[in-house]
Design a protein around this motif. Structure first.
Motif, PDB file in Angstrom:
ATOM      1  N   UNK A  17      -3.752  12.263  -2.074  1.00  0.00           N
ATOM      2  CA  UNK A  17      -2.819  11.400  -1.365  1.00  0.00           C
ATOM      3  C   UNK A  17      -2.795  11.697   0.135  1.00  0.00           C
ATOM      4  N   UNK A  18      -2.806  12.988   0.430  1.00  0.00           N
ATOM      5  CA  UNK A  18      -2.743  13.363   1.836  1.00  0.00           C
ATOM      6  C   UNK A  18      -3.975  12.851   2.579  1.00  0.00           C
ATOM      7  N   UNK A  61      -5.859  10.295   1.727  1.00  0.00           N
ATOM      8  CA  UNK A  61      -5.787   8.831   1.829  1.00  0.00           C
ATOM      9  C   UNK A  61      -4.832   8.436   2.954  1.00  0.00           C
ATOM     10  N   UNK A  62      -3.687   9.115   3.001  1.00  0.00           N
ATOM     11  CA  UNK A  62      -2.728   8.827   4.071  1.00  0.00           C
ATOM     12  C   UNK A  62      -3.384   9.040   5.428  1.00  0.00           C
ATOM     13  N   UNK A  63      -4.031  10.175   5.558  1.00  0.00           N
ATOM     14  CA  UNK A  63      -4.649  10.487   6.845  1.00  0.00           C
ATOM     15  C   UNK A  63      -5.654   9.409   7.224  1.00  0.00           C
ATOM     16  N   UNK A  64      -6.479   9.030   6.271  1.00  0.00           N
ATOM     17  CA  UNK A  64      -7.504   8.033   6.601  1.00  0.00           C
ATOM     18  C   UNK A  64      -6.859   6.709   6.999  1.00  0.00           C
ATOM     19  N   UNK A  65      -5.801   6.351   6.293  1.00  0.00           N
ATOM     20  CA  UNK A  65      -5.155   5.085   6.634  1.00  0.00           C
ATOM     21  C   UNK A  65      -4.517   5.144   8.014  1.00  0.00           C
ATOM     22  N   UNK A  66      -4.126   6.335   8.412  1.00  0.00           N
ATOM     23  CA  UNK A  66      -3.427   6.456   9.687  1.00  0.00           C
ATOM     24  C   UNK A  66      -4.413   6.691  10.841  1.00  0.00           C
ATOM     25  N   UNK A  67      -5.619   7.081  10.486  1.00  0.00           N
ATOM     26  CA  UNK A  67      -6.606   7.413  11.521  1.00  0.00           C
ATOM     27  C   UNK A  67      -6.720   6.389  12.660  1.00  0.00           C
ATOM     28  N   UNK A 123       2.463   1.683  -3.407  1.00  0.00           N
ATOM     29  CA  UNK A 123       1.532   2.258  -4.379  1.00  0.00           C
ATOM     30  C   UNK A 123       1.394   3.749  -4.182  1.00  0.00           C
ATOM     31  N   UNK A 124       1.690   4.195  -2.981  1.00  0.00           N
ATOM     32  CA  UNK A 124       1.426   5.604  -2.682  1.00  0.00           C
ATOM     33  C   UNK A 124       2.683   6.452  -2.739  1.00  0.00           C
ATOM     34  N   UNK A 153      -0.132  12.087  -6.134  1.00  0.00           N
ATOM     35  CA  UNK A 153      -1.420  12.083  -6.822  1.00  0.00           C
ATOM     36  C   UNK A 153      -2.425  12.833  -5.970  1.00  0.00           C
ATOM     37  N   UNK A 184      -1.913   0.951  10.940  1.00  0.00           N
ATOM     38  CA  UNK A 184      -1.565   2.341  10.671  1.00  0.00           C
ATOM     39  C   UNK A 184      -0.191   2.693  11.203  1.00  0.00           C
ATOM     40  N   UNK A 223       0.842  -1.197   0.000  1.00  0.00           N
ATOM     41  CA  UNK A 223       0.000   0.000   0.000  1.00  0.00           C
ATOM     42  C   UNK A 223       0.877   1.247   0.000  1.00  0.00           C
TER      43      UNK A 223
END
Ligand SMILES: Nc1ncnc2c1ncn2[C@@H]1O[C@H](COP(=O)(O)OP(=O)(O)OP(=O)(O)O)[C@@H](O)[C@H]1O
Ligand SMILES: Nc1ncnc2c1ncn2[C@@H]1O[C@H](COP(=O)(O)OP(=O)(O)OP(=O)(O)O)[C@@H](O)[C@H]1O
Ligand SMILES: NCCCCNCCCN
Ligand SMILES: [Mg+2]
Ligand SMILES: [Mg+2]
Lengths: 348, 295, 383, 277, 348
Positions: free
Chosen positions: B103-104, B106-112, B95-96, B100, B168, B92
């Motif tokens: 991105x920020x 998506x990163x935040x959500x994944x880290x939430x 891919x990031x 794009x 995360x 993951x």
């Protein structure tokens, strides 16, 4: 800036994993001198600069500035500037910030920092790129930032590691002139690594030729150029024709395998019967001589030609000429005795 | 300064000993004062059980299968969870790499999920995956299953909670480690004919590996010391009776501090073994600048 | 070689006679590890409001019982105790006694604590567990009770055997929380020996043969033991459990809170004994005599009927007061209202007509938990 | 390079996993949030009615405003100090091998490995003895014990990645060690520092034992209140526990979003070499 | 390896942040050709190579291999090899592994991989350093690894970005010969960026001169050298003397500011009265002419001297001579008309 009268390297040695990268370099540099380090790739030039700068601890030896022992001081206390072979620009700072960094470190006032930074950037023609990050610059532009960053602090000693290698001929010439001008006008002392002999010869007061970490010769450009200390220096300095033979009656030698006798100038102790190597530059071989040779390869080099020719008795010679030759042409070659140097052929 | 001291200083410098080692001082002083001293006391406590000899607390732990088995139980939860977290983070994060839009976000959500805390995670798992939670309602309503699926109060409940809190954590570290690798190396590999697979496995992964090892160690430690969720969403007397429960019960239920310290020290020792292996392997890897040349 | 860093030692100002009143108003730090402030904070706040010359300010800290010991030990070892009053259940009390943390308030100060004379019989029995170390402040008879939704369980079991049968007929429908994490869970555990007529209800190791056999048989029908009582309540509410174990407080209060539907009913199993419960006030060793004086005044105040009436709360610890002569009508208005709506008239009879038993002592209880974990809860793994 | 995020099976797998993760995450957070606003929620998809009372109750019962303030201060202090102390140590451990460096590394590993049970009480004793516990400083100091090693461990690989030539260049410009740290390493390490700060904060906010052991009445942090509401004796509505958990999460989320706003963790300067699209 | 007959760049353009780094480069390369890209630092040479290799997406234009459109293919599918200006060596792999990587990627057998790797390492003289990591090599050694890594896979097209910039003269000459030999013996097609004109002239079949991202001239070495297309190319190709003036009566011009008339060879359309620039190389200025000049600066360059001299009418000239001159000496300079090129002096 710490001014000094004399910088002395005393048996400076540096090993990597037990192998000498630099071996017993002893050298005295006078204030204001321009020293060039020359030698084949991997001979220890960058190592020497790094030792001098304090970036590599010495394995042996010492470095003195006048009477101060220097090799124990950390690099930032030595007050030297350096252009790194691989630039080592600060990737997160714009060109401007890269250049002004050193001034800020030295507590220069804001206004002066700005002025000197602008000047240095102008010097290397990067005005238009001043706000770019290093990653957004071309190779040559990066190299120029490295130069500007090193000279802007006007250090007492500047170390330059192939600072012009990625610049085009015109710019290189211009930068070379600027470096020389700065060196003189600011009274800097410079140690300069280059692989460009012309650069070394034209810029420096003295040359240090290294090979395999050992000093081969220290001398003025002219000395090194016209009287290389040994066959390796000769080889390195562009004596492309190295002809094996055997010394005979003083200043002449019998060429191998042909046994033909030619006259030359011995360098070092050459005794009759000793195996010797005769060295001569392509441009020193006369084309109005008495030995016939056949042209093998011709290379164009902008109004001059580099030619490989083979004499009837099997000698392979590199020549240079302004006349257009073609493969198969016959030429008559000759060796001016004062240009043909005879070196003892050591084993190594 | 005499010649010998200078020489010694050079010798030392070559072996990595110089003034910069002073930078270690604050951290070392801190750890010695506030950890080593109390910890030595903790070890001493574990060696002074109410009854029995020096090692009685340890002997008791290993003699009792119910206690001893907690090691295996914990490893069976922690190792797969830590591995999954690290292994899932890599593709993951990979891919990031580029830039794009979004991105920020998506990163935040994944880290939430690291912000959830064990309690919210446990409550959420119980609410969401529980027998009458949305998930089972969905399965039953759509006819995917007849009866609710048991996903809480067992191994899986704890496993999910470790993934939700651990992923995360691993992802954030991996993403950051990945950003330190010079992208021009992959380009160079591409010109040599390497497809993405080879670029990834031959170039990026080896350069990322030291970071992955560290990430694994940290997520493993996190998972190995799992406590609240092993109780809240697990089966604390059975399949998720992890070693920290054994230590906890000794300390806070039986007030057997020797037993608790012994269990906790055994816990640390097991972790240490795993980590020593991983870091030992890391030592064999290339660690160093990820830049590929000039510039 | 390995004693705690500078352990023990006398505390300045902690020894000697305790004055009637502190020399000047003190700040009291109260630590609650039993959820007792829900019942008593009102009493304390009132006290402070009316006795500014004794207590200038109170701070409240809440924690879980197990961690309490470590914290107080650390403070005592360092000679800096800053917790003046601990409100705890049986577990914390016992742990502190075991570790010698508490200051013996009795019999030294018995004369000041006049309210203690009026303890209900059950409360008096609970006070015996505290020995000289603490003072019972609230009390309730607890359980075990069963709780169910009449819509789902029209014919609730009447005795232990029927409960088992019900469980067999409805696998997974009976639920109780892991005893070591749950009041109702442990009340059930301690109440079973009485229900089943075990040889020694106070000896889980030797005297609970029927109990352990029953639990094993029941276990076969149980799919999960939640880790908290709330979880069983939630499952009752959402229908994934049909019968759960409960206590008086856990019956009334969650319905007030809306966690459990109002229409839920309770039942008792034939021949049950109440296994009672109480909260205690204890003072850690090392508290200065001035503060001890303040605490004693406070406790005296708390054991008056007017204050005890606040313990009715919203059925949280129903009924709550530890002393006699505190009718519901003395309780604050909202408290009366809540109990009028969610309370159960049958409790009066149930309390009056069934024997009261004190819970297991701490050591036996821990042994029971351990055995339950190994043989009942932990048996799931092997299956 | 390639912008083609399109359609390789691997990409589908990765994005598919991410989506499943999101669905679960939404479900987990959503069910707690919904419950925390639910008046009653029995056997149905959604609660019967909604209320904000649970928040009011939690707020009052735990006097959350001062607790949140303390939590914030503790986090910032712990994060700040552990970076200041940890990064230089990580630097030395990353850059050199010297006799004893492995031992030291192990020493820094231990506080992360060892459960607070093994050292919490004696640590609290030491801190109480010197008058450091019972208020904020004790909480901060105790939380630093695992945090500093944590920073050291996470930062080591980040530092290894940085080309030492850049530091040498800074020294040649006259930069002292201090400048090398502030002006060169710190900016280059920003993603790493940020990541480890976030993780330290998360761990500190969640560190129940050490905080409880060393806190005084005025220095409790949120986690103490939360663990209490979750697992203390007594009866409390699930909804109010959930409300506490949501408050906790919102606070952490705010910190996270603020952190990520200021610096994008993936925006290392090396990235400048990347295509500028 | 994908063989091809022709590679066509069609209006290839690449912008960075809206600025053209490479602008409409159109070029057809025949199989087996050796093309050199030449131009000042920052002119877009590396950008062009990167576009060709597929490492940078194009802003506009297209690239075709015979009839296959190439610019949409990822780099690994193009089958080109590349020497990066910044080397981009894999830091975690030894020299050997760096070199063999490409072979493994192409599925070459183990035995052959070993053989070809050993050969390539021998070619660049790194036998002794084969097991070192890139971080343990000198700058020149790293550069040689980059060369070996690119050529070992014998790609249909090799792109080399200043591959010899960090090597000493002797080694550079040797490597140059090797590159040319490989190019011929393997039938490679090569696009070569260099800042070394001599290298460009001697190696390449055709030269492409860029400036500010735009093509200035495409031609054989001799064409570019002797007939630069405009004053910029002339300037870049070593016509160091650029003398402003005004065209007058055909092939002569009036020098400014002196108004002296000299004869030259016009390049492009030069009309009477137009401002022009006259360009001549230092080595083309005769020292037996009729105009007196005073020596200002002398630089030694190994048997030759570069001299700056000022004529009485104020012209500053760069000369080259084999005779030793000193500052203040008088020389008589002259301009051979066929060597003095007249370019229109465009505004830019
Ligand atoms: N990422 C980028 N962002 C912005 N500008 C860039 C970027 N990359 C390159 N440039 C600019 O594009 C121009 C062309 O760069 P390029 O690297 O192609 O030059 P070059 O001809 O290879 O020069 P050199 O001989 O110095 O290596 C330069 O002016 C450079 O500053
Ligand atoms: N870290 C290292 N470990 C092992 N060997 C090294 C290391 N650094 C340099 N060397 C070796 O030391 C020798 C001298 O290197 P140095 O960089 O001084 O060469 P140089 O003269 O600057 O060469 P170049 O002109 O190619 O830059 C080389 O053979 C190199 O391989
Ligand atoms: N490793 C032991 C963890 C103890 C945590 N206590 C949390 C409070 C739950 N009662
Ligand atoms: Mg070098
Ligand atoms: Mg370039």
């Amino acid at each position: 800036m710490t001014r000094f009268e004399r910088l002395r390297l005393d048996g400076v040695t540096r090993q990597f994993a037990g192998v000498d990268a630099l071996s017993e370099l002893s050298l005295e540099i006078q204030r204001g001198e321009f020293i060039a380090l020359l030698g084949p790739s991997g001979c220890g030039k960058s190592t020497a600069l790094n030792c001098l700068a304090g970036l590599l601890p010495l394995t042996a030896g010492s470095i003195w500035r006048d009477d101060v022992r220097l090799d124990t001081l950390p690099p930032e206390r030595r007050g030297f500037g350096m252009v790194f072979q691989n630039y080592a620009l600060f990737p997160h700072m714009s060109v401007q910030k890269n250049v002004s960094f050193g001034l800020q470190m030295h507590g220069v006032t804001r206004a002066e920092t700005r002025r000197r930074t602008t000047d240095a950037i102008r010097l290397v023609h990067l005005e238009e790129h001043a706000t770019k990050l290093p990653g957004q610059l071309s190779g040559g532009q990066q190299q120029r930032v490295a130069i500007a960053r090193a000279v802007v602090i006007e250090p007492s000693l500047v170390l330059m590691d192939e600072p012009l290698s990625n610049l085009d001929a015109k710019l290189r010439l211009e930068m070379r002139t600027e470096i020389r001008r700065l060196h003189q006008s600011l009274g800097l002392t410079t140690v300069y690594v280059t692989h460009d002999q012309e650069e070394a010869l034209s810029l420096s007061d003295r040359l240090v030729v290294l090979r395999d970490g050992r000093v081969q010769q220290i001398g003025t450009p002219e000395e090194v150029h016209t009287r290389p200390a040994n066959r390796h220096v000769a080889d390195f300095m562009g004596y492309r024709n190295l002809l094996p033979g055997r010394a005979s009656s003083g200043a002449s030698l019998l060429l191998e395998p042909s046994g033909v006798r030619v006259k030359g100038t011995p360098v070092g102790s050459v005794n009759d019967g000793d195996p010797v190597v005769a060295a001569i530059r392509p441009e020193d071989i006369r084309l109005d001589g008495d030995r016939e040779a056949t042209v093998d390869v011709v290379e164009y080099q902008g109004r001059e030609f580099t030619v490989e020719a083979r004499t009837d008795d099997g000698l392979m010679l590199h020549l240079r000429t302004g006349t257009r030759l073609s493969v198969g042409d016959k030429v008559r070659v000759g060796f001016p005795p004062d240009r043909l140097l005879l070196f003892p052929a050591e084993a190594s | 300064m005499t010649a010998t001291t200078v020489a010694i200083r050079h010798r030392l410098a070559e072996r990595g000993v110089d003034r910069q080692m002073l930078l270690l001082v604050p951290a070392t002083v801190f750890v010695v004062a506030l950890f080593v001293y109390p910890f030595a006391y903790g070890i001493a406590v574990s060696l002074q059980p109410a009854e029995g000899g020096l090692l009685a607390a340890y002997q008791a732990f290993f003699a009792d299968a119910y206690q001893r088995d907690t090691i295996g139980t914990t490893l069976a939860i922690a190792l797969p969870a830590a591995l999954l977290n690290v292994v899932a983070s890599v593709p993951i994060a990979y891919r990031m790499r580029g830039r794009f839009r979004g991105k920020r976000l998506l990163t935040t959500i994944l880290v939430v999920p690291i912000t959830l805390g064990t309690v919210l995670t446990a409550e959420g798992l119980l609410n969401f995956l529980g027998p009458a939670g949305w998930f089972n309602r969905f399965l039953v309503t759509t006819g995917l299953t007849d009866a609710p699926v048991r996903l809480t109060n067992n191994y899986w409940g704890v496993f999910f909670s470790l993934v939700i809190t651990g992923f995360p954590f691993a992802f954030l570290l991996v993403l950051s480690y990945l950003s330190g690798i010079d992208p021009s190396l992959e380009r160079a590999a591409a010109t040599l004919g390497a497809g993405w697979r080879q670029r990834f496995f031959r170039i990026t992964l080896p350069l990322l590996a030291p970071g992955l090892a560290t990430t694994f160690c940290l997520t493993f430690v996190l998972a190995f010391s799992v406590f609240p969720s092993a109780i809240l969403v697990g089966d604390p007397s059975g399949s998720t009776r992890v070693i920290s429960i054994a230590a906890y019960e000794a300390a806070y239920v039986r007030y057997d501090y020797a037993g608790a310290s012994a269990a906790a020290i055994i816990m640390g020792a097991v972790e240490l073994v795993v980590i020593a292996i991983v870091l030992g392997l890391r030592g064999l890897l290339y660690t160093g600048s990820t830049a590929g040349g000039k510039g | 070689a390995c004693s705690p860093p500078e352990s023990g030692g006398g505390t300045t100002g902690a020894d000697g006679p305790v004055p009637d009143k502190p020399t000047k108003a003190v700040t009291l730090n109260v630590l609650d590890v039993a959820g007792n402030l829900q019942l008593t904070q009102g009493m304390i706040d009132d006290f402070v409001a009316k006795n500014a010359d004794i207590v200038e300010k109170v701070t409240y800290t809440k924690a879980t019982a197990p961690e309490l010991v470590g914290k107080i030990k650390a403070q005592q070892d360092a000679n800096r105790v800053d917790i003046d009053l601990v409100l705890t259940g049986v577990d914390g009390l016992a742990a502190g006694i075991d570790q010698g943390l508490w200051l013996p308030l009795l019999p030294t100060h018995a004369s000041r604590l006049t309210g203690m004379a009026a303890y209900l019989p059950g409360a008096a029995a609970m006070q015996e567990l505290a020995g000289d170390n603490g003072v019972t402040v609230t009390y309730y008879p607890s359980g075990p009770l069963i709780e169910y939704l009449p819509g789902k369980v029209p014919n609730p079991p009447k005795n232990a055997q029927e409960l088992l049968d019900f469980a067999k007929a409805n696998p997974g429908a009976v639920q109780y929380a892991r005893p070591s994490n749950s009041g109702p869970g442990r009340t059930f555990l301690m109440g079973l020996p009485y229900l089943l007529g075990d040889s020694d209800p106070k000896d889980p190791e030797g005297g609970w043969d029927k109990t352990w056999a029953f639990l094993k048989e029941l276990d076969a029908q149980i799919t999960l033991y939640p880790s908290s009582t709330s979880e069983t309540m939630k499952n009752l509410a959402n229908g994934s459990a049909k019968i759960i174990l409960s206590t008086t407080g856990w019956d009334i209060n969650p319905r007030v809170l809306g966690t459990v539907p109002k229409e839920a009913k309770i039942g008792t199993l034939e021949g049950f004994h109440w296994v009672t419960d109480a909260h205690y006030a204890v003072v850690p060793k090392g508290v200065s005599t001035d503060k001890q004086a303040a605490v004693l005044s406070l406790l005296t105040w708390m054991l008056t009927p007017e204050q005890q009436a606040k313990a009715y709360d919203k059925g949280y610890f129903f009924p709550g007061p530890a002393i006699k002569g505190v009718p519901l009508t003395m309780a604050p208005q909202d408290s009366q209202q809540a109990i009028a709506e969610f309370g159960r008239p049958e409790y009066t009879d149930l309390i009056a007509n069934n024997p009261l038993e004190v819970p297991l002592d701490a050591k036996s209880l821990v042994a029971a938990f351990d055995r339950w974990d190994r043989e009942i809860g932990g048996s799931k793994v092997k299956k | 390079m390639r912008r083609s995020i399109v359609a390789s099976p691997a990409a589908w797998l990765v994005w598919g996993t991410v989506i499943v993760f999101f669905v679960f995450l939404t479900g987990i957070i959503g069910s707690v949030v919904v419950n925390s606003f639910g008046l009653r929620w029995f056997d149905s998809w959604l609660p019967e009615a909604y209320t904000t009372d649970w928040y009011g109750q939690a707020w009052d019962e735990f006097t959350l405003l001062p607790v949140l303030t303390v939590t914030l201060i503790v986090c910032l202090l712990v994060a700040g100090i552990s970076v200041l102390v940890g990064v230089p140590a990580a630097y030395v451990l990353a850059r050199r091998r010297f006799p004893g460096s492995r031992f030291l590394y192990l020493l820094f590993l231990l506080p992360i490995l060892m459960p607070p049970i093994t050292y919490g009480i004696p640590l609290a004793t030491v801190l109480y003895k010197y008058g450091l516990a019972g208020h904020l400083s004790g909480v901060v100091l105790a939380n630093l014990v695992p945090s500093i090693p944590f920073v050291i461990l996470t930062m080591t690989p980040f530092i290894e990645q940085i080309d030492p030539a850049v530091e040498r260049a800074a020294r040649m410009c006259g930069a002292r060690t201090r400048h090398v740290f502030y002006r060169i390493l710190a900016p280059l390490l920003v993603p790493g520092i940020l990541a480890s700060v976030i993780l330290v904060v998360v761990r500190t906010v969640g560190m129940f034992e050490l905080t409880f052991l060393t806190a005084g009445p005025d220095s409790q942090t949120l986690v103490v209140a939360l663990f209490y509401s979750m697992s203390a004796a007594g009866i409390r509505a699930q909804q109010s526990v959930d409300a506490m958990a949501v408050i906790y999460c919102v606070m952490m989320l705010t910190l996270l979003v603020v952190a990520l706003r200021f610096v994008n963790p993936t925006q290392l300067v090396a990235r400048v070499k990347e295509d500028p699209e």
